[in-house]
Design an enzyme around this catalytic site. Sequence first.
Site, PDB file in Angstrom:
ATOM      1  N   TYR A  91     -42.255  62.264   1.395  1.00 54.67           N
ATOM      2  CA  TYR A  91     -43.210  61.317   0.819  1.00 54.67           C
ATOM      3  C   TYR A  91     -44.453  61.276   1.692  1.00 54.67           C
ATOM      4  O   TYR A  91     -44.935  62.282   2.160  1.00 54.67           O
ATOM      5  CB  TYR A  91     -42.545  59.934   0.626  1.00 54.67           C
ATOM      6  CG  TYR A  91     -43.287  59.105  -0.398  1.00 54.67           C
ATOM      7  CD1 TYR A  91     -43.352  59.523  -1.723  1.00 54.67           C
ATOM      8  CD2 TYR A  91     -43.944  57.946  -0.039  1.00 54.67           C
ATOM      9  CE1 TYR A  91     -44.047  58.789  -2.667  1.00 54.67           C
ATOM     10  CE2 TYR A  91     -44.641  57.203  -0.986  1.00 54.67           C
ATOM     11  CZ  TYR A  91     -44.695  57.628  -2.297  1.00 54.67           C
ATOM     12  OH  TYR A  91     -45.401  56.907  -3.235  1.00 54.67           O
ATOM     13  N   LYS A 164     -40.776  59.156  -4.783  1.00 57.57           N
ATOM     14  CA  LYS A 164     -40.307  57.781  -4.705  1.00 57.57           C
ATOM     15  C   LYS A 164     -38.827  57.705  -5.084  1.00 57.57           C
ATOM     16  O   LYS A 164     -38.037  57.005  -4.447  1.00 57.57           O
ATOM     17  CB  LYS A 164     -41.136  56.914  -5.652  1.00 57.57           C
ATOM     18  CG  LYS A 164     -41.336  55.500  -5.194  1.00 57.57           C
ATOM     19  CD  LYS A 164     -42.354  55.411  -4.061  1.00 57.57           C
ATOM     20  CE  LYS A 164     -42.642  53.995  -3.670  1.00 57.57           C
ATOM     21  NZ  LYS A 164     -43.671  53.874  -2.636  1.00 57.57           N
ATOM     22  N   GLU A 235     -46.112  52.741  -9.920  1.00 55.85           N
ATOM     23  CA  GLU A 235     -46.572  53.277  -8.643  1.00 55.85           C
ATOM     24  C   GLU A 235     -47.965  53.886  -8.759  1.00 55.85           C
ATOM     25  O   GLU A 235     -48.240  54.662  -9.672  1.00 55.85           O
ATOM     26  CB  GLU A 235     -45.590  54.357  -8.155  1.00 55.85           C
ATOM     27  CG  GLU A 235     -45.863  54.887  -6.773  1.00 55.85           C
ATOM     28  CD  GLU A 235     -45.520  53.874  -5.690  1.00 55.85           C
ATOM     29  OE1 GLU A 235     -46.118  53.962  -4.601  1.00 55.85           O
ATOM     30  OE2 GLU A 235     -44.653  53.011  -5.916  1.00 55.85           O
ATOM     31  N   ASP A 236     -48.835  53.531  -7.819  1.00 55.28           N
ATOM     32  CA  ASP A 236     -50.168  54.150  -7.654  1.00 55.28           C
ATOM     33  C   ASP A 236     -51.039  54.071  -8.900  1.00 55.28           C
ATOM     34  O   ASP A 236     -51.750  55.035  -9.239  1.00 55.28           O
ATOM     35  CB  ASP A 236     -50.023  55.604  -7.181  1.00 55.28           C
ATOM     36  CG  ASP A 236     -49.607  55.662  -5.719  1.00 55.28           C
ATOM     37  OD1 ASP A 236     -49.686  54.630  -5.040  1.00 55.28           O
ATOM     38  OD2 ASP A 236     -49.194  56.740  -5.261  1.00 55.28           O
ATOM     39  N   GLY A 293     -58.399  45.543  -2.347  1.00 54.00           N
ATOM     40  CA  GLY A 293     -57.970  46.133  -3.608  1.00 54.00           C
ATOM     41  C   GLY A 293     -56.706  45.457  -4.090  1.00 54.00           C
ATOM     42  O   GLY A 293     -56.371  44.353  -3.665  1.00 54.00           O
ATOM     43  N   THR A 294     -55.974  46.138  -4.974  1.00 51.76           N
ATOM     44  CA  THR A 294     -54.768  45.515  -5.523  1.00 51.76           C
ATOM     45  C   THR A 294     -53.701  45.311  -4.446  1.00 51.76           C
ATOM     46  O   THR A 294     -53.005  44.301  -4.441  1.00 51.76           O
ATOM     47  CB  THR A 294     -54.181  46.357  -6.660  1.00 51.76           C
ATOM     48  OG1 THR A 294     -54.023  47.698  -6.222  1.00 51.76           O
ATOM     49  CG2 THR A 294     -55.082  46.325  -7.874  1.00 51.76           C
ATOM     50  N   ASN A 453     -43.152  50.648   3.042  1.00 52.74           N
ATOM     51  CA  ASN A 453     -42.480  50.086   1.870  1.00 52.74           C
ATOM     52  C   ASN A 453     -41.051  50.591   1.722  1.00 52.74           C
ATOM     53  O   ASN A 453     -40.211  49.943   1.088  1.00 52.74           O
ATOM     54  CB  ASN A 453     -43.249  50.427   0.595  1.00 52.74           C
ATOM     55  CG  ASN A 453     -44.561  49.684   0.501  1.00 52.74           C
ATOM     56  OD1 ASN A 453     -45.074  49.193   1.500  1.00 52.74           O
ATOM     57  ND2 ASN A 453     -45.118  49.604  -0.697  1.00 52.74           N
TER      58      ASN A 453
END
Length: 546
Positions: A91, A164, A235-236, A293-294, A453
């Site tokens: 990852y 992931k 995701e993303d 950002g988010t 994470n």
Amino acid sequence: MSKTPEIMQNPLTNRDTAFTYEERAKYGLTGRLPAAVETLEQQAARAYKQFCAYEKDMEKYVFLDQLHNRNETLYYKLITDHLAQMLPIVYDPTVGEAIKKWSRDYRRSRAVYLNVNRIEDVRASFETLGLGADDVDLLVVSDAEEILGIGDWGVNGTDISVGKLAIYSAAAGIDPARVIAVNLDVGTNNEALLNDPAYLGNRHARVYGEKYDALVAEYLKVASEMFPKALLHFEDFGPSNARRILQKYRNEYRIFNDDMQGTGAIVMSSVFSALKVTKQSFADQRLIVYGAGTAGTGMADQISAAMEREGLSRAEARSRVWLIDINGLVTDDMKDLPDYQQEYARPAAESTDWARDKDGFIRLLEVVKQVKPTILIGTSTDHGAFGEDVVKALAAGVERPILLPLSNPTERIEVMPADAVKWSDGKALIAVGIPVPPVPYQGVNYEIGQANNAMLYPGLGLGVIVSGAKHVTDGMLLAAAEAVASQVNPQELGASLLPPVDNLRASSATVAVAVAKQAVKDGVATVQSDNWIQTVQDAMWQPVYR
């Protein structure tokens, strides 16, 4: 022309040299393999030597990807046995380099691709898998607009979902036969990709608006109908969509956004640990988020929600948060603020006499001096933004500041821990987004926790699955964060705020138990257990030949 038997073609069933002579005869493999019959452990030992023989991380990534495509059990055995070493390969950060080359280096499809121009094909796309309602525990979907600090990579971002899922299986024992990687191909604004003859995705600008929303809605509807027990992990996604989708659908479907909720929760774990040192509560905190950002705003959401749980009103909690974006301090007189920033916009009147740069913006150093934050978070990808002046101002403002420069990879982190320890004279309580060695300073080894994470979302997902939770509640996120923090004692000088990645499987099990128990408390569990520890252990898939 020879034909390879299906059992060897399928990476879920292939055992390579571990097939016994009896199995070779039974499955039509006689003479198709070398004479030696190996155990999985022997195969893993050879594979590890092969892995270590490669010098470059991308070469290691390709080796593991090819192994994944050939023999999944061996692949997961290898990763599970060397998780801390291989996590950065399968990852972040190595997957970012693989994504840039994905179309040119295309080897095998490991995903379901949903085309924004063929929304009517969504159901048929999943039907081709031949999986029933009880066969799937987890789907990870990405539209690849905002990947790991490298931006928009269209269909090349498929490996984000694949990677992931690999961590879910290796770290939390979620059966790789029961997961699906999904890419929403809505085009890309990456002009290099659009003009690359090898690019495999839709060759047009990224689609927004009604058509995009229709694809997301159809995906959620079909996936939840066909696989009603599955967790739908996002995701993303880009900032204009991630928060909006989560807020719109979180009470309707079993969805989870790792960039917002997972990142926010692992930050909460770091803060939980740090507060054991400072002896303060969440209600005492003043938070600056640099890079709003988010992800950054999601962290502000969770920390301010913790303030509310300790008695502050929503307005009081929001008043203890300062967001800093590309145009400096976010204030309510700014035009076209994204919806996720609006609630945190500071009254312009409170900073009329604050120092500004030549463009009229209030920058980070001035905000730190004025606010004296107890927590400074970086999610900006602005390398070096937390310079010596900022860190010293932070340490001058409070006795033990919590400093979380979370951007990754290394070339994007706001400050390197060695500098932060020195500039704060060892006072800053630090966690970062990259793996770093201990920092020696004045006779103390400072262990720097990695706010990854991966410490949290695999266990969270497992907890959701074993409890059959109908939704992912704020309480479950909080329980996951507290479970991570409970695994360390941060009070000794130099101690890490977070547990090491080495024990990730055990850590994930601990998180899963806490999440499942909280799902029951929150009334969203559909499964009951008298012993959640045993239930979680029984549910964890092990990389062994069946």
